[in-house]
Design an enzyme around this catalytic site. Sequence first.
Site, PDB file in Angstrom:
ATOM      1  N   GLU A   1       0.839  -1.273  -0.499  1.00  0.00           N
ATOM      2  CA  GLU A   1      -0.226   0.015  -0.180  1.00  0.00           C
ATOM      3  C   GLU A   1       1.114   1.490   0.168  1.00  0.00           C
ATOM      4  OE1 GLU A   1      -3.080   2.721   3.382  1.00  0.00           O
ATOM      5  OE2 GLU A   1      -2.222   0.714   3.562  1.00  0.00           O
TER       6      GLU A   1
ATOM      7  N   LYS B   1      -9.924   1.816  -1.738  1.00  0.00           N
ATOM      8  CA  LYS B   1     -10.658   1.589  -0.452  1.00  0.00           C
ATOM      9  C   LYS B   1     -11.389   1.851   0.374  1.00  0.00           C
ATOM     10  CE  LYS B   1      -8.830   1.424   4.243  1.00  0.00           C
ATOM     11  NZ  LYS B   1      -7.238   1.565   5.282  1.00  0.00           N
TER      12      LYS B   1
ATOM     13  N   CYS C   1      -4.842  -2.675   3.799  1.00  0.00           N
ATOM     14  CA  CYS C   1      -4.063  -2.253   5.312  1.00  0.00           C
ATOM     15  C   CYS C   1      -5.430  -2.520   6.052  1.00  0.00           C
ATOM     16  CB  CYS C   1      -4.025  -0.589   5.126  1.00  0.00           C
ATOM     17  SG  CYS C   1      -3.792  -0.830   6.893  1.00  0.00           S
TER      18      CYS C   1
END
Length: 491
Positions: A267, A325, A374
């Site tokens: 990421e 995300k 994440c």
Amino acid sequence: MQYFFTLISGILTGLAMPGNLFSFIIWFSLVFFLRNMVNSKNYYQRFLHTIIFSASMLVTTLWWLFPTLTKNIPQVLQNYPSFLGFLGFVGMIILLILPYLIIWLLAELFHRKNRTYNLLYLSLFYSLAFTSAEILREFGDLAFTGGNLAYALYDHTGLIQLVSIIGPMGITFIIVFVNSLIAFDKTRNRSINMLIIFSFIYLLNFSIVRFLPDINYTNNSIKIGAIQTNIPQEIKYSSDIYKNYSVFSKNISDFQSKDVDLIVFPESSFLEDISNSDVLDYMKMDIQNSSKPVIIGYPRFDGENYFNSVWFYNEYGTVINVYDKIKLTPFAEFLPYEAFFNNFQMFKLLRYYSPGEKFNIFEIDSKKFGVQICFETYFPEISASQVKKGAGFLIAVTNDGWFNSKTALLQHYTQGIFRALETRRDFVQISNTGLTGSIDRYGRITNVFKDRQENNGILYVNYNDSFTIYSQISALLKVIILILALLIAIF
């Protein structure tokens, strides 16, 4: 003294979590808390026990966030003093306590005057009440499942096979039920009963492990070139995209002559949208020279909003797909309930992002897979949604460079164990500073890189397109648990 023992109960529970002390503590850590809840004479005593237990458990579990908020982030970003980080940590714990108040509310309904109950009824009630609290932690903009009891058993490989049927919430129910049997047992044979319970648990765990299939990687396995860049946060957040590119170029060249199906970077390999930068042209040439598809994380700007994104390039350097995300980190990546928390904007890392709208999945050689970013690994619905769209294995890309503690890295990494078990999908995590590694569909860690060093290597995954029982009934199971907890409390 009773509140002191509740405090000890919360601390022991936190110490059972991954990376802290020993997982087996979880089988008896709640005993003091449960006894004190039953022996309390009024509502405010039970309220205090609930607050003390949940607060001490959460602080002991998530202690690694304290140096992150008070030291690491302020040093790199210099956007707020350390004492505000301390207040932020305290505020976070307070917010995370709120779902546990359901235990207290249900207990007030349950512990009525002149009500009689036996060992089994008490154990069933508190198991359902505690599991309900963990279910509530999954909802809303402040949702976060770190510290759920089930995660303490990440290394009980046999027992956690049940996750594919009853999910982590089912494991939590079992943990609390065992603690309740010990806490509420008033017979003379308590010690013997405890020994029988623990012997059964570990015999069952050992027996299941013995019957699990061996890890078997063949020529049909998918070979992932995993790159742990280990770029320090002070360099990453200096926005020097050329330094970040040099790390990219060096690592991708290492795979030029290696037999891999896909190369994956962490990421935020770049912290800016490089779409209009000459760095993108250099990067595309490197991808073409490697002749391999690449996944890399960097923000996407659509002219109005920023997204924390993962980009999928084919072997010719052409963008095939993008995943934005969906589950953003509160305060760091977006401001939850802005009208109420408007004064907490100092905790944002670089900018606020907009959430993605689609659970996009990627594809190589006609094999679909999901990529999450994440702390999305803390939310089962991300993996479940990607699997329902056809993903045969799962990849998580993360930074994790803010955390100097191995405990933080391990607690994050072990989320992949439960996502693998829930879906029976092999799971790979690629991190900037670690932990980077692979987990098979039975929740066994098959490979892991040493943290806090630049490293790359090949991780193997097997494709699977079957569905677990839990993936089919998870929503229904949550509703049933909540309803049962309320019914037992009332009747």
